[in-house]
Design a protein around this motif. Structure first.
Motif, PDB file in Angstrom:
ATOM      1  N   VAL A 192       0.841  -1.197   0.000  1.00  0.00           N
ATOM      2  CA  VAL A 192       0.000   0.000   0.000  1.00  0.00           C
ATOM      3  C   VAL A 192       0.879   1.252   0.000  1.00  0.00           C
ATOM      4  O   VAL A 192       0.574   2.244  -0.683  1.00  0.00           O
ATOM      5  CB  VAL A 192      -0.969  -0.024   1.192  1.00  0.00           C
ATOM      6  N   LYS A 193       1.966   1.214   0.728  1.00  0.00           N
ATOM      7  CA  LYS A 193       2.907   2.338   0.696  1.00  0.00           C
ATOM      8  C   LYS A 193       3.490   2.511  -0.706  1.00  0.00           C
ATOM      9  O   LYS A 193       3.711   3.644  -1.158  1.00  0.00           O
ATOM     10  CB  LYS A 193       4.018   2.111   1.718  1.00  0.00           C
ATOM     11  N   ASP A 194       3.733   1.413  -1.421  1.00  0.00           N
ATOM     12  CA  ASP A 194       4.209   1.503  -2.803  1.00  0.00           C
ATOM     13  C   ASP A 194       3.207   2.253  -3.677  1.00  0.00           C
ATOM     14  O   ASP A 194       3.587   3.049  -4.540  1.00  0.00           O
ATOM     15  CB  ASP A 194       4.424   0.107  -3.387  1.00  0.00           C
ATOM     16  N   LEU A 195       1.910   1.981  -3.473  1.00  0.00           N
ATOM     17  CA  LEU A 195       0.872   2.600  -4.294  1.00  0.00           C
ATOM     18  C   LEU A 195       0.527   4.012  -3.831  1.00  0.00           C
ATOM     19  O   LEU A 195       0.125   4.858  -4.638  1.00  0.00           O
ATOM     20  CB  LEU A 195      -0.391   1.737  -4.268  1.00  0.00           C
ATOM     21  N   LEU A 196       0.659   4.250  -2.533  1.00  0.00           N
ATOM     22  CA  LEU A 196       0.332   5.554  -1.951  1.00  0.00           C
ATOM     23  C   LEU A 196       1.568   6.085  -1.236  1.00  0.00           C
ATOM     24  O   LEU A 196       1.687   5.989  -0.008  1.00  0.00           O
ATOM     25  CB  LEU A 196      -0.841   5.430  -0.972  1.00  0.00           C
ATOM     26  N   PRO A 197       2.526   6.642  -1.960  1.00  0.00           N
ATOM     27  CA  PRO A 197       3.790   7.064  -1.332  1.00  0.00           C
ATOM     28  C   PRO A 197       3.609   8.038  -0.172  1.00  0.00           C
ATOM     29  O   PRO A 197       4.445   8.093   0.732  1.00  0.00           O
ATOM     30  CB  PRO A 197       4.546   7.721  -2.497  1.00  0.00           C
ATOM     31  N   GLY A 198       2.503   8.802  -0.176  1.00  0.00           N
ATOM     32  CA  GLY A 198       2.283   9.747   0.910  1.00  0.00           C
ATOM     33  C   GLY A 198       1.614   9.153   2.130  1.00  0.00           C
ATOM     34  O   GLY A 198       1.374   9.867   3.119  1.00  0.00           O
TER      35      GLY A 198
END
Length: 644
Positions: A617-623
């Protein structure tokens, strides 16, 4: 490691008590019960098309996305196991806006390996068991991300302290450990029982071993020696990591090779490999004999496999178990994502609430879950660097193909399926994904009309070295609200049997043994499983009045040809632990596609699946502002080398 009714996690691995793990209907149902004979687990037909393509078959003609009528989502997740469900949970919390999510699951149930088996006994009593992922293991070692997910789902681990009856086995006199030597494996039938506290050597003369093997085993138990006495503890550990446990016994100690056969299964349930393949250092972590004189200490080593390190570091009682295993966690995630699909609130209601499948895929719902929908293709719309969407094609229950579109895709399926689903991946990433060869497993739940034979024998289960089923044990004594565990020997109960299925020459690489074991498993039918179960139980418990014809009310066999994620281990994986590790390449984000599953962490645990969901999820949503997850397989600090 704390004791619980005299049983530790290492005891569970040795089959002392309650050791075990966690379709197509094959007979008429018993009232509202599950079928009497049921083959569950992974339904192979859902992967038939992918298997054919991996073997060289041409891909199907895929329908184009219908821009006017087609389904469009912010996120499509391929796979609704624990990692896929956790990824949906994290994504909704971190997106910062309302999002629409579709989960596509190939199997008829969500949860992946976290599968629930249900039965109704002849007296009308409902029994729930686990057909796959077993328990929340060592939560004290979990990452902040994994703990945050439990907290967000209102899963209170302290509840298990009262739900799990830690005095049940002692109260019922099931305190003996037991080992069955079956006629098929040893040419004779012999059940050896050992009283609590009795030394292993007490029954030495009853073991069906040669005189030389018994003599060597006695030496191993009572007079171990240090073959590396002139080396430092750190050098000893490195030496032990470079050889298998079998090599330690036969080549270093010079002991009879029959001991290897006797001890071969001891490492399979925890490491997914036999003692011919696990390192001697990992065998030391598992508590196998022969290390007492080496002065190795009781702290983990960086050269140990992730599971071995977890076993040595863990201090939690092994009590964090829903009646349906980690299906309880999957149900909590499902309720959070689609509340109408599992009515109720609170942990207690997770156990008996009925799943409302008609609520899973409601048009217009923010989260939809589509079962029996194996994905056939995932591809960017246009060049990867310029694409603004991804098309996902799946097959429905009738065989028809459909294409949906999403802003982003998260692949929570097996690593080895991904190169076939997404051939546009770079060659190095496809190769790294294929490194994962999952360990095949079989878990069976047997509904017994009573457990009086176990009470007469004074055992809660037994190990069976050399047999197909390596362990058989009564269910975990967990009662939750109106769901109550057996209290008298006349009560119906579930018995669990487990097998890690490996094949091929002893000492061959564990990946090759797993692949050969999968081929063997896929050739087996239900009748063969059932015959082996009945034979094993008759041999072990027949002398105590067990009658399979009367006592066995139903059998569910959970077949997992793609079971445990393979975890890195010495002496085979020389890049472990320094790296670079294949998973680091395999799980890289590719355009609008991220990857999350237990394979991506090379660590076959619920908390490993959760960590990988957070990372993806961090990969898809860097923020996204996510709690920390473990970035390497196993408990943190993964890299620390401990002196004894």
């Amino acid at each position: 490691m704390a004791d619980r009714d005299g049983v530790t996690r290492r005891d569970l691995l040795a089959g002392v008590a309650f050791a075990g793990l966690g379709g197509a209907a094959l007979a008429d149902p018993l009232g509202d019960a599950a079928p009497l004979r049921r083959l569950d687990g992974q339904q192979l037909e859902t992967a038939a098309a992918l298997h054919a393509r991996a073997a060289g078959a041409a891909p199907p003609a895929l329908p184009d996305f219908d821009a006017q009528k087609g389904e469009y989502y912010e996120l499509v997740i391929v796979g609704a196991g624990l990692s896929g469900l956790a990824a949906a949970w994290w994504y909704r919390r971190q997106a910062g806006r309302p999002v629409r999510i579709l989960l596509l699951e190939a199997q008829p149930d969500p949860g992946g390996h976290a599968l629930r088996n249900e039965f109704v006994a002849r007296n009308g009593r409902r029994l729930i068991g686990y057909g796959g992922s077993q328990s929340l293991d060592s939560p004290g070692l979990w990452s902040p991300a994994a703990r945050a997910l439990l907290q967000g789902l209102d899963i209170d681990l302290t509840q298990f302290e009262s739900w799990y009856d830690q005095g049940w086995s002692k109260r019922h006199g099931l305190t003996r450990s037991a080992t069955l030597f079956s006629a098929e494996a040893w040419g004779q039938t012999r059940l050896l029982r050992r009283e609590p506290g009795a030394p292993p050597a007490a029954a030495l003369d009853q073991l069906p071993l040669s005189e030389a093997a018994r003599r060597d085993l006695l030496q191993l138990w009572t007079a171990p020696r240090d073959p590396f006495a002139d080396l430092s503890p750190q050098t000893k550990r490195a030496r032990l990591a470079a050889i298998s446990y079998d090599q330690l016994l036969t080549e270093v100690f010079g002991l009879d090779a029959q001991l290897c056969r006797y001890l071969a299964d001891r490492s399979k349930a925890y490491l997914g490999a036999g003692t011919d393949a696990v390192s001697a250092l990992d065998a030391y972590a598992l508590g196998l004999p022969g290390f007492e004189a080496m002065g190795l200490g009781r702290l983990p080593d960086r050269l140990m496999s992730p599971s071995a390190r977890q076993l040595m570091l863990g201090r939690d009682d092994y009590i964090y178990h829903f009646p349906d295993g980690n299906a309880g966690l999957a149900r909590a995630l499902l309720r959070s994502l689609i509340p109408a699909a599992l009515p109720g609130s609170g942990m207690e209601s997770l156990v008996l609430a009925a799943r409302e499948d008609q609520q899973l895929d409601r048009p217009g719902a923010p989260v939809r879950l589509r079962l029996n929908a194996p994905v056939q293709s995932v591809r960017h719309v246009g060049p990867v660097s310029q694409a603004r969407a991804v098309d996902i094609s799946y097959q429905d229950a009738s065989g028809a193909l459909h294409t949906v579109r999403a802003d982003q895709v998260l692949l929570a399926c097996f690593n080895r399926a991904i190169p076939t689903l997404c051939p546009e991946l770079p060659a190095l990433q496809r190769e790294a994904l294929l490194d994962q060869v999952k360990v095949p497993l079989v878990y069976a739940n047997v509904l017994l009309s009573d457990w009086q034979a176990f009470a007469r024998a004074g055992i809660g289960g037994f190990s069976a070295p050399g047999s197909f089923w390596q362990r058989a044990a009564l269910d975990f004594p967990v009662s939750v609200g109106r769901y109550r565990f057996a209290e008298t020997p006349a009560d119906p109960i579930l018995l669990h049997l487990s097998a890690v299925l490996l094949d091929g020459p002893a000492g061959s690489p564990p990946r090759a043994q797993a692949a050969a074991g999968r081929r063997r498993l896929l050739a087996m039918g239900f009748d063969e499983f059932e015959a082996s179960i009945r034979s094993l139980l008759d041999q072990a418990l027949g002398p105590f009045g067990f009658d399979g014809t009367r006592s066995i009310a139903a059998i569910t066999v959970n077949r997992w040809p793609h079971g445990y994620a393979y975890e890195y281990m010495r002496p085979w994986d020389r890049y472990w632990p320094a790296g670079p590790l294949p998973i680091e390449t395999a799980r890289r984000r590719f355009g609008r596609i991220a990857i999350a599953n237990a394979d991506a962490g090379a660590f076959a645990y619920a908390h490993g699946a959760i960590d990988q969901a957070a990372r993806a999820v961090k990969d898809l949503l860097p923020g996204a502002q996510l709690p920390a997850w473990h970035r390497r397989p196993g408990p943190a600090p993964w890299h620390k080398s401990h002196a004894p």
